[in-house]
Design an enzyme around this catalytic site. Structure first.
Site, PDB file in Angstrom:
ATOM      1  CG  LEU A 138      -1.927  -1.067   1.441  1.00 61.74           C
ATOM      2  CD1 LEU A 138      -2.648  -0.883   2.781  1.00 61.74           C
ATOM      3  CD2 LEU A 138      -2.934  -1.100   0.299  1.00 61.74           C
ATOM      4  CG  ASP A 139       0.149   4.618  -2.547  1.00 62.07           C
ATOM      5  OD1 ASP A 139       0.964   3.892  -3.134  1.00 62.07           O
ATOM      6  OD2 ASP A 139      -0.769   5.234  -3.130  1.00 62.07           O
ATOM      7  NE  ARG A 140       5.978   8.248   3.435  1.00 65.37           N
ATOM      8  CZ  ARG A 140       7.085   8.180   4.168  1.00 65.37           C
ATOM      9  NH1 ARG A 140       7.021   8.076   5.480  1.00 65.37           N
ATOM     10  NH2 ARG A 140       8.259   8.218   3.598  1.00 65.37           N
ATOM     11  CB  THR A 163      -3.103   3.786   1.312  1.00 57.55           C
ATOM     12  OG1 THR A 163      -3.191   4.750   0.266  1.00 57.55           O
ATOM     13  CG2 THR A 163      -4.318   2.879   1.265  1.00 57.55           C
ATOM     14  CG  HIS A 175      -0.317   6.419  -7.049  1.00 57.12           C
ATOM     15  ND1 HIS A 175       0.564   7.471  -7.254  1.00 57.12           N
ATOM     16  CD2 HIS A 175       0.176   5.748  -5.970  1.00 57.12           C
ATOM     17  CE1 HIS A 175       1.529   7.427  -6.357  1.00 57.12           C
ATOM     18  NE2 HIS A 175       1.319   6.387  -5.565  1.00 57.12           N
TER      19      HIS A 175
END
Length: 330
Positions: free
Chosen positions: A150-152, A154, A248
């Protein structure tokens, strides 16, 4: 003499790598010396550095029990690493955690220590040491690893595999879209009750994803489906099914329909007016996106509750207790 039976999690490993991981307290030069001098055997026979181990092989180590115990521990490896993780599911094959926003899954060049991977590995290392002290079984060598990321900023579900077979199986299932994933996203404006966003994406310079105007070799098909869970004032909460899994994807897709994620500076959702009062400056502006639900091919449902900070933001945006219950009912 120490005997270690090779488990299925370590089948296929070359013997030098197996010994190196089994004995982290022994330098690589020491491992090669043990092999060269015959202090390591497999099923009673000498082995070569590149020999591959199979399930059920018995590896004999010609060393004292006290030296073995000392060599299997590398406490400095996780010195200073937080053990704070939120475990939402665990079995013999996987560990599932609820990642907080603001924490990287993997480290980058400037953040090698406090990552989700290191926290999980340190947590399991500590537990493995406690269990080993009371058991006769030798530790496994496989290093637990995430099968997706996951993104930082999220939050939500991250699945870690405990063995190579599970890592391969889950990675294949995710790649073939057999694993279903749903996210909760706070977006700007009032979105329709439901919808589908079918728009190809491509990466641009600066690690940014955009909708491709023309489909070419740099473009990748991407499909998101959403349902509006609640709406108040200038925002809506969407339950988004990530049919494909592009980097994204949700952020770029909702920007493309004029409803960027609340607080998502990178994708047109700038705001800092309603961040939690106790949030740090770095936490006040980021996308409000949470990986809430994952359904595995065998039907198991993995659910990650909303973090407190996410709930606080919804309350400050004006969502009622009843609406919050609706949002969290999946």
């Amino acid at each position: 003499m120490i005997e270690v039976v090779v488990q299925s999690t370590d089948a296929g490993k070359k013997v030098h790598r197996f010994i190196r991981q089994l004995l982290p307290g022994v330098p690589l030069s020491g491992v090669y010396k043990m092999l060269r001098t015959g202090r390591v055997k497999r099923n009673g026979k000498r082995v070569k550095t590149e020999d591959v181990l199979q399930t059920g092989d018995t590896v004999q180590l010609y060393m004292a029990e006290t030296d073995f115990k000392a060599s299997t521990r590398a406490p400095k490896k996780y010195g200073g690493v937080s053990r704070e993780i939120d475990v939402i599911y665990e079995d013999s094959d996987m560990l599932v955690v609820n990642k907080p926003a603001g924490l990287l899954v993997h480290g980058d060049a400037g953040e090698q220590k406090d990552t989700l991977v290191n926290r999980v590995q340190a947590f399991l290392y500590d537990r493995d040491v406690r269990d080993r002290d009371a058991a006769e079984d030798r530790p496994t060598v496989f290093s637990v690893a995430p099968v997706h990321r996951l993104d930082r900023n999220t939050s939500g579900i991250v699945v870690f595999s405990k063995n190579a077979a599970t890592a391969s199986k889950l990675s294949d299932q995710i790649a073939s879209h057999e694993v279903q994933k749903w996210y909760l996203a706070v977006v700007r404006g009032t979105i329709p009750p439901s919808g589908t966003i079918d728009a190809a994406l491509r990466r641009e310079v600066g690690n940014r994803t955009v909708v491709a105007r023309e489909f070419d070799e740099r473009s990748h098909s991407a499909l998101s489906r959403y349902t509006r869970k609640a709406a108040v004032g200038r925002t809506s909460v969407a339950l988004v099914e990530l049919v494909s899994g592009r980097t994204h994807q949700i952020r770029a897709h909702f920007q493309s329909i004029g409803h960027p994620l609340w607080g998502d500076v990178k994708y047109g959702g700038r705001t800092s007016a309603l961040a939690p009062q106790d949030a740090s400056e770095g936490e006040q502006e980021h996308q409000w996106l949470h990986a809430a639900l994952m359904v595995l091919p065998d039907g198991r449902r993995l659910f990650a509750p909303l973090p407190k900070q996410f709930r606080d933001t919804l309350q400050q945006l004006g969502y009622s207790a009843e609406q919050l219950r609706m949002v969290e009912t999946l």
